[in-house]
Write a protein that holds these residues in place. Structure first.
Motif, mmCIF file in Angstrom:
data_model
loop_
_atom_site.group_PDB
_atom_site.id
_atom_site.type_symbol
_atom_site.label_atom_id
_atom_site.label_comp_id
_atom_site.label_asym_id
_atom_site.label_seq_id
_atom_site.Cartn_x
_atom_site.Cartn_y
_atom_site.Cartn_z
ATOM 1 N N TYR A 1 0.864 6.379 -6.632
ATOM 2 C CA TYR A 1 -0.321 7.195 -7.159
ATOM 3 C C TYR A 1 -0.301 8.881 -7.369
ATOM 4 N N GLY B 1 -9.473 2.240 1.963
ATOM 5 C CA GLY B 1 -10.786 2.475 2.303
ATOM 6 C C GLY B 1 -10.617 3.606 3.693
ATOM 7 N N GLU C 1 -8.880 7.352 -3.419
ATOM 8 C CA GLU C 1 -8.306 6.944 -4.929
ATOM 9 C C GLU C 1 -7.759 5.636 -5.043
ATOM 10 N N ILE C 2 -6.437 5.217 -4.266
ATOM 11 C CA ILE C 2 -5.842 4.143 -4.441
ATOM 12 C C ILE C 2 -6.658 2.626 -4.256
ATOM 13 N N LYS C 3 -6.462 2.103 -4.443
ATOM 14 C CA LYS C 3 -7.604 0.594 -3.748
ATOM 15 C C LYS C 3 -6.728 -0.139 -3.165
ATOM 16 N N GLY C 4 -7.236 -0.315 -1.808
ATOM 17 C CA GLY C 4 -6.967 -1.119 -0.968
ATOM 18 C C GLY C 4 -7.168 -0.217 0.428
ATOM 19 N N LYS D 1 0.817 -1.128 -0.232
ATOM 20 C CA LYS D 1 0.001 0.080 0.237
ATOM 21 C C LYS D 1 0.901 1.344 -0.088
#
Length: 110
Positions: free
Chosen positions: A76, A96, A91-94, A69
């Protein structure tokens, strides 16, 4: 006679104990305020800047952020330019809402 001598000896002792206990109580009540003020100053100065932190700093300084991450955050930033707000991490996957809220007070954007 014996009782009156003992009362003269113990009366000042108990008076001193009462004053000492009162002083300790006031000191203990004041300590958390000073500790909180110091903690607030340290928290502000210890915040990580999302636009300057590298992978190792992000991984070590943030809760729930591992190497993958942290690398995604840096990637990103390199692809999209500097962060404009901490909320942009969503906006970054993983990453929340729960993870962002857990680390919000540790982050800043300059």
């Amino acid at each position: 006679m014996r009782n009156s001598v003992l009362s003269y000896l113990f009366l000042p002792l108990f008076a001193c104990l009462s004053v000492s206990a009162h002083a300790v109580t006031q000191t203990v009540e004041q300590m958390p305020r000073a500790a909180m003020a110091t903690g607030a100053v340290q928290a502000q100065s210890a915040r990580l800047d999302l636009n300057k932190a590298d992978v190792q700093v992000l991984e070590a300084g943030l809760s729930g952020i591992g190497k993958a991450k942290a690398e995604a955050i840096v990637a990103y930033r390199e692809a999209n330019g500097p962060f404009t707000s901490v909320d942009e991490l969503l906006e970054i996957k993983g990453i929340g809402n729960a993870l962002l809220e857990r680390n919000r007070d540790k982050l800043k954007v300059e």
